[in-house]
Design a protein around this motif. Structure first.
Motif, mmCIF file in Angstrom:
data_model
loop_
_atom_site.group_PDB
_atom_site.id
_atom_site.type_symbol
_atom_site.label_atom_id
_atom_site.label_comp_id
_atom_site.label_asym_id
_atom_site.label_seq_id
_atom_site.Cartn_x
_atom_site.Cartn_y
_atom_site.Cartn_z
ATOM 1 N N THR A 83 -26.301 -18.924 12.815
ATOM 2 C CA THR A 83 -26.907 -20.230 12.562
ATOM 3 C C THR A 83 -26.642 -20.736 11.151
ATOM 4 O OG1 THR A 83 -28.981 -19.117 11.975
ATOM 5 C CG2 THR A 83 -28.722 -19.845 14.255
ATOM 6 N N ASP A 84 -26.196 -19.857 10.228
ATOM 7 C CA ASP A 84 -25.815 -20.342 8.900
ATOM 8 C C ASP A 84 -24.433 -20.982 8.914
ATOM 9 O OD1 ASP A 84 -24.598 -17.923 9.456
ATOM 10 O OD2 ASP A 84 -24.593 -17.252 7.365
ATOM 11 N N LEU A 85 -23.763 -20.933 10.057
ATOM 12 C CA LEU A 85 -22.474 -21.599 10.243
ATOM 13 C C LEU A 85 -22.653 -22.907 11.007
ATOM 14 C CD1 LEU A 85 -19.334 -21.786 10.416
ATOM 15 C CD2 LEU A 85 -19.483 -20.290 12.435
ATOM 16 N N CYS A 86 -23.390 -22.871 12.101
ATOM 17 C CA CYS A 86 -23.528 -24.017 12.996
ATOM 18 C C CYS A 86 -25.000 -24.259 13.288
ATOM 19 C CB CYS A 86 -22.768 -23.765 14.290
ATOM 20 S SG CYS A 86 -22.900 -25.076 15.517
ATOM 21 N N GLY A 87 -25.446 -25.503 13.083
ATOM 22 C CA GLY A 87 -26.835 -25.840 13.357
ATOM 23 C C GLY A 87 -27.046 -26.514 14.693
ATOM 24 N N ARG A 88 -25.960 -27.086 15.264
ATOM 25 C CA ARG A 88 -26.079 -27.750 16.567
ATOM 26 C C ARG A 88 -24.705 -27.772 17.219
ATOM 27 N NH1 ARG A 88 -28.659 -33.804 17.770
ATOM 28 N NH2 ARG A 88 -28.692 -33.614 20.056
ATOM 29 N N PHE A 89 -24.664 -27.520 18.518
ATOM 30 C CA PHE A 89 -23.393 -27.502 19.239
ATOM 31 C C PHE A 89 -23.600 -28.177 20.585
ATOM 32 C CE2 PHE A 89 -19.758 -26.020 21.569
ATOM 33 C CZ PHE A 89 -18.779 -25.769 20.605
ATOM 34 N N SER A 90 -22.854 -29.280 20.799
ATOM 35 C CA SER A 90 -22.974 -30.045 22.043
ATOM 36 C C SER A 90 -21.604 -30.116 22.702
ATOM 37 C CB SER A 90 -23.486 -31.463 21.765
ATOM 38 O OG SER A 90 -24.673 -31.434 21.003
ATOM 39 N N GLY A 91 -21.605 -30.181 24.034
ATOM 40 C CA GLY A 91 -20.336 -30.236 24.735
ATOM 41 C C GLY A 91 -20.482 -30.729 26.165
ATOM 42 N N ARG A 92 -19.352 -31.118 26.756
ATOM 43 C CA ARG A 92 -19.341 -31.641 28.127
ATOM 44 C C ARG A 92 -17.983 -31.382 28.745
ATOM 45 N NH1 ARG A 92 -20.794 -37.778 28.923
ATOM 46 N NH2 ARG A 92 -22.596 -37.041 30.103
ATOM 47 N N ILE A 93 -17.977 -31.084 30.022
ATOM 48 C CA ILE A 93 -16.740 -30.910 30.791
ATOM 49 C C ILE A 93 -16.408 -32.227 31.490
ATOM 50 C CG2 ILE A 93 -15.710 -29.770 32.799
ATOM 51 C CD1 ILE A 93 -17.292 -27.271 32.069
ATOM 52 N N VAL A 94 -15.146 -32.634 31.396
ATOM 53 C CA VAL A 94 -14.648 -33.787 32.152
ATOM 54 C C VAL A 94 -13.476 -33.294 32.996
ATOM 55 C CG1 VAL A 94 -13.686 -36.100 32.044
ATOM 56 C CG2 VAL A 94 -15.348 -35.382 30.334
ATOM 57 N N GLN A 95 -13.584 -33.475 34.288
ATOM 58 C CA GLN A 95 -12.575 -32.973 35.217
ATOM 59 C C GLN A 95 -11.663 -34.102 35.695
ATOM 60 O OE1 GLN A 95 -14.955 -31.206 38.331
ATOM 61 N NE2 GLN A 95 -15.366 -29.329 37.150
ATOM 62 N N ASP A 139 -26.532 -29.019 25.107
ATOM 63 C CA ASP A 139 -26.865 -29.260 23.704
ATOM 64 C C ASP A 139 -27.678 -28.093 23.176
ATOM 65 O OD1 ASP A 139 -27.169 -30.500 21.259
ATOM 66 O OD2 ASP A 139 -28.909 -31.672 21.896
ATOM 67 N N THR A 140 -27.081 -27.328 22.264
ATOM 68 C CA THR A 140 -27.743 -26.179 21.650
ATOM 69 C C THR A 140 -28.100 -26.531 20.222
ATOM 70 O OG1 THR A 140 -26.405 -24.685 23.009
ATOM 71 C CG2 THR A 140 -27.533 -23.726 21.116
ATOM 72 N N GLN A 141 -29.389 -26.348 19.845
ATOM 73 C CA GLN A 141 -29.852 -26.714 18.508
ATOM 74 C C GLN A 141 -30.557 -25.517 17.851
ATOM 75 O OE1 GLN A 141 -32.088 -30.406 18.353
ATOM 76 N NE2 GLN A 141 -31.081 -31.183 20.181
ATOM 77 N N PRO A 142 -29.791 -24.531 17.395
ATOM 78 C CA PRO A 142 -30.435 -23.338 16.817
ATOM 79 C C PRO A 142 -30.980 -23.539 15.418
ATOM 80 C CG PRO A 142 -28.058 -23.139 16.703
ATOM 81 C CD PRO A 142 -28.327 -24.399 17.465
ATOM 82 N N ALA A 143 -30.427 -24.482 14.653
ATOM 83 C CA ALA A 143 -30.871 -24.625 13.250
ATOM 84 C C ALA A 143 -30.571 -26.025 12.750
ATOM 85 C CB ALA A 143 -30.193 -23.575 12.370
ATOM 86 N N MET A 144 -31.375 -26.987 13.176
ATOM 87 C CA MET A 144 -31.187 -28.358 12.699
ATOM 88 C C MET A 144 -31.594 -28.445 11.227
ATOM 89 S SD MET A 144 -29.953 -30.337 15.065
ATOM 90 C CE MET A 144 -30.516 -32.024 14.824
ATOM 91 N N PRO A 145 -30.854 -29.215 10.427
ATOM 92 C CA PRO A 145 -31.170 -29.285 8.995
ATOM 93 C C PRO A 145 -32.494 -29.989 8.749
ATOM 94 C CG PRO A 145 -29.462 -30.873 9.561
ATOM 95 C CD PRO A 145 -29.667 -30.027 10.773
ATOM 96 N N ALA A 146 -33.293 -29.410 7.857
ATOM 97 C CA ALA A 146 -34.560 -30.029 7.451
ATOM 98 C C ALA A 146 -34.322 -30.798 6.155
ATOM 99 C CB ALA A 146 -35.628 -28.963 7.249
ATOM 100 N N ARG A 147 -34.872 -31.997 6.072
ATOM 101 C CA ARG A 147 -34.670 -32.841 4.895
ATOM 102 C C ARG A 147 -35.986 -32.979 4.151
ATOM 103 N NH1 ARG A 147 -30.127 -35.410 4.745
ATOM 104 N NH2 ARG A 147 -30.448 -34.830 2.568
ATOM 105 N N PRO A 148 -36.191 -32.209 3.083
ATOM 106 C CA PRO A 148 -37.456 -32.315 2.333
ATOM 107 C C PRO A 148 -37.591 -33.684 1.681
ATOM 108 C CG PRO A 148 -35.867 -30.956 1.158
ATOM 109 C CD PRO A 148 -35.277 -31.228 2.505
ATOM 110 N N PRO A 149 -38.809 -34.220 1.627
ATOM 111 C CA PRO A 149 -39.009 -35.549 1.025
ATOM 112 C C PRO A 149 -38.743 -35.520 -0.484
ATOM 113 C CG PRO A 149 -41.104 -34.539 1.589
ATOM 114 C CD PRO A 149 -40.053 -33.651 2.160
ATOM 115 N N VAL A 150 -38.352 -36.677 -1.003
ATOM 116 C CA VAL A 150 -38.059 -36.837 -2.431
ATOM 117 C C VAL A 150 -38.906 -37.997 -2.949
ATOM 118 C CG1 VAL A 150 -36.283 -37.253 -4.163
ATOM 119 C CG2 VAL A 150 -35.698 -36.022 -2.052
#
Length: 808
Positions: A219-231, A402-413
């Protein structure tokens, strides 16, 4: 980032002309580096259809064509003589009418005017044009064929949208959200208040249930992975002309319809994606860091070796893609592809940054992912790609996984309005700041004097209060800043009197006849092993050249290389020095703004002398430089400090002609002649003499101390002492000066006597040293008795410490 103005205006069309739009972007921080028209100026070129094409009666390669130019051919089709190989009935092509002005053949030339001409006895009333003749491309293989539904007689500039401008933006690394036409339009909308047109992306109905299993292992490499098959896609379909044109105007050539669609959406929304040939994937996909020993043949034909620092997409048998950078050759789509897998993922910027440079190439995808790509839009962008694929290549889409193992969190500023006013240099109100954030689409909450912003998913550059202040400044407008001079107190930096600058050290060496060199901090590993005695140097992860693979821990290797370069150019006499940083392993060093954890980086000064001690002259005999010449240079460099030169060893230097340089009891470096082994290994005609010192120690200098002029007169007495050859000068002088009463102020050697044969006074293995002692008492005049007692005490110390005896 290059894009056509017309595409930008489809998303946001402010009431500004082209130049005003360019100025707006530049002043907002999106510098317009270049702005040029899509096509050069030309006139009276229209769309025409070839209705007849016959062989020229007098030329094998010419055809006599009759073309319909609509309202421009009132008396019937125009007769045109043409030599293009694709001139045939039914096609629509550009026609330059009589009187037309074509672009000049060469830059700076005169426009080419079309007149009624005669070719091999047949009149021609105009010219049919290729893309190259209109300066639209370098294609000169034939006439520029236009779509068959193009209206006859239409101006070609309107047909091909040639009254367009290409913008090239020079974007800084923090503007990753502007690496798409939609992203730039979003900025233009915020800057001008013009509404942003966001096209709806409808979901594509699933026509089958097939999916491809995907496992995100790291998950430190990829935070979300989506895909679809088209035949059932048709990869041999032709990419639409409008898409080819837009890609070309973004600087991207057309490859194939599937690749073109992926690239088009990347330029449109900033979303890099990849399309796999599904039938070439074995089992499911794994998203993970590579393992040492794995390799991958890329789409560009290169085969790269992978390690655990590179992210990959792999199937059950092999690696198939470099994560976020480039796909693999094994699963690339081709004319035989029937079923595809469309992938869109969120790769962490830190996991992609720098990986392309390791393999000596860069990609548009890597350029975007290492700056940050919106993690929220993967699914809707797959829907957009799917719709384009179906419209061009057909096919039946499946459901999106749609796989979402580690979506980025955006702390407020938080932004303090008072702080923003102080930094910007003009008063801004809380209402102004709120309006800016609203226009930029930045969600925020308000309190008294403070606005707290939660950065949206596409803004990876907002992490500090200063980032928000920058947004306020550029949206309010840098032109609105008042022209007030800054109030900045000037405080002189006064260097301590006991320290001289590095430039002073440079000047001192230059006065001694040395020339400065500047060399790379990364060197050959051989230099470190042999000349620095460093078997474990710090390695460079991405060397600029294969030999320069380690960081130097000594400056001597660089100076030896400079000497070799000079000798190759027949330089007879070389005097060089360098001030530079060296890199030593030190676990106690912590990471900071100026340091790297585990690496000590002191400054050193090193010099090298080779060849004659003096330039060629009549007044002195020719003599090669030796240890004592360089020793004298160091004494002059360190003056008024008096250095001690103690026999020592150094990996680069001759064991019997090397000394450690001591200053105030501390070793600050070494001086010596190059080791005979390395002189031979580096193919040098004679051994150079070298030194390397700690720069901080060399920069220290004695502060003058005021002393009263002695009121008494010094007494000078000479002694002749016989000592063994093994007794050093320093040892004898130290014994003589170590007077507990402090009467011996100075001891100076002024003569050495060694008889040809042993005598009763000076035996074998002995020598007589004549020394002059200076005796002084500041408070009283020295009597003969005190002088004699002091001399006897000095001789006694010399005898006790050095085995010296008074010569009769």
């Amino acid at each position: 980032m290059q894009f056509p103005e017309s595409w930008l205006r489809e998303f946001c069309n402010p009431p500004l002309n082209t130049q005003e739009l360019a100025d707006l972007l530049t002043m907002a921080g999106l510098e317009v580096e270049e702005m040029r028209p899509v096509a050069p100026a030309f006139s009276q070129i229209v769309v025409a259809e070839i209705v007849e094409a016959e062989q020229h009666p007098n030329a094998d390669r010419l055809r006599v064509c009759r073309v319909d130019a609509g309202p421009h051919s009132k008396d019937g089709p125009l007769q045109i003589v043409c030599g293009a190989p694709n001139a045939r009935v039914g096609i629509k092509v550009p026609l330059a009418l009589v009187g037309a002005q074509l672009p000049p053949a060469e830059e700076g030339g005169e426009p080419f005017a079309i007149k009624v001409g005669k070719l091999r006895g047949v009149e021609s009333f105009g010219m049919l044009c290729s893309a190259r003749e209109l300066k639209l491309s370098e294609d000169h293989g034939g006439l520029l064929e236009l779509p068959l539904d193009t209206p006859v007689g239409q101006n070609i500039r309107d047909t091909l949208n040639l009254d367009d401008t290409l913008f090239t933006l020079k974007l800084t690394p923090n503007l990753g959200h502007c690496l798409s036409v939609y992203g730039i339009a979003r900025e233009v909308s915020a800057l001008t208040g013009t509404p942003l047109q966001t096209p709806a992306i409808p979901a594509v109905a699933a026509g089958h249930a097939a999916t491809l299993p995907v496992t995100v292992q790291d998950t430190d490499l990829c935070g979300r992975f989506s895909g679809r098959i088209v035949q059932g896609v048709n990869p041999k379909a032709q990419t639409p002309a409008w898409m080819v044109e837009r890609l070309a105007r973004c600087g991207q050539r057309s490859v194939s319809p599937l690749v073109d669609i992926s690239n088009y959406v990347m330029f449109e929304y900033g979303r890099p994606s990849h399309i796999f040939d599904l039938d070439k994937i074995h089992g499911g996909l794994q998203v993970r860091w590579a393992r040492p020993g794995e390799t991958l043949k890329l789409l560009n034909g290169n085969t790269v070796a992978l390690d655990e620092h590179v992210g990959i997409i792999a199937d059950e048998q092999a690696v198939e893609s470099l994560a976020g950078i480039m796909g693999g050759d094994a699963t690339a789509v081709s004319d035989d592809t029937r079923n595809i897998y469309i992938e869109a993922a969120f790769w962490w910027p830190a996991a992609v940054a720098g990986r392309s440079r390791r393999f000596n190439f860069s990609t548009d995808a890597g350029h975007r992912f290492e700056r940050g790509v919106d993690a929220v839009g993967t699914v809707e962008h797959i829907e957009r790609i799917t719709a384009l694929v179906q419209s061009v290549c057909g096919g039946v889409a499946g459901p999106i996984t749609d796989t979402q193992p580690a979506m980025p969190a955006r702390p407020p500023v938080a932004l303090r309005v008072a702080r923003a006013s102080k930094v910007i240099g003009m008063p801004v109100s809380q209402a102004q700041c709120a309006e800016v954030f609203t226009r930029l689409g930045l969600p925020f909450t308000e309190a008294e004097g403070v606005l707290t912003v939660t950065p949206p998913s596409w803004r990876f550059d907002i992490t500090l209060e200063e980032d928000l202040i920058e947004e306020v400044a550029r949206v309010v407008g840098f032109n609105a800043l008042p022209g007030t001079p800054p109030l900045a107190p000037v405080t002189a930096r006064v260097r301590e009197e006991a320290q001289r600058s590095s430039h002073a050290v440079r000047h001192a060496l230059a006065r001694l006849g040395y020339q400065e060199t500047i060399n790379f901090s990364f060197v050959e590993e051989r230099w470190e092993t042999e000349l620095a005695g460093n078997p474990n140097p710090i390695k460079v992860l991405n060397p600029i050249a294969a030999p320069l693979a380690v960081m130097r821990s000594s400056l001597l290797g660089s100076l030896v290389q400079v000497l070799k370069v000079n000798l190759a150019r027949k330089a007879p006499r070389v005097r060089v020095f360098e001030l530079g940083r060296v890199f030593l392993r030190d676990a106690s060093v912590a990471s900071s703004d100026s340091t790297v954890a585990g690496v000590h980086q002191p400054m050193r000064v090193a010099g090298l002398a080779f060849g004659p001690a003096q330039p060629l002259q009549w007044g002195r005999a020719d003599k090669n430089v030796d240890f004592f010449d360089l020793k004298g240079d160091l004494e002059a460099l360190l003056a008024p400090h008096v250095a001690r030169f103690v026999p020592a060893e150094h990996p680069a230097m001759h064991p019997g002609r090397c000394a450690a340089v001591e200053l105030r009891g501390t070793v600050i470096g070494h001086i010596g002649e190059m080791h005979p082994r390395w002189r031979q290994a580096y193919d040098l005609p004679q051994a150079p003499v070298m030194f390397e010192l700690d720069l901080a120690a060399v920069q220290q200098r004695a502060v003058p101390q005021a002393q009263a002029v002695p009121k008494q007169q010094a007494a000078l007495r000479d002694l002749a002492l016989v000592v063994q050859d093994s007794v050093t000068h320093d040892a004898l002088m130290a014994a003589l000066r170590a007077d507990p009463e402090g009467l011996v102020r100075q001891a100076t050697l002024f003569d050495i006597y060694r008889p040809a044969q042993a005598t009763a006074e000076v035996g074998a293995g002995e020598r007589s040293l004549a020394v002059r002692l200076e005796l002084l008492d500041d408070n009283s005049t020295l009597t003969d008795e005190r002088i004699e007692a002091s001399l006897q005490a000095a001789v006694a110390r010399a005898q006790a410490q050095c085995g010296a005896r008074l010569r009769a």
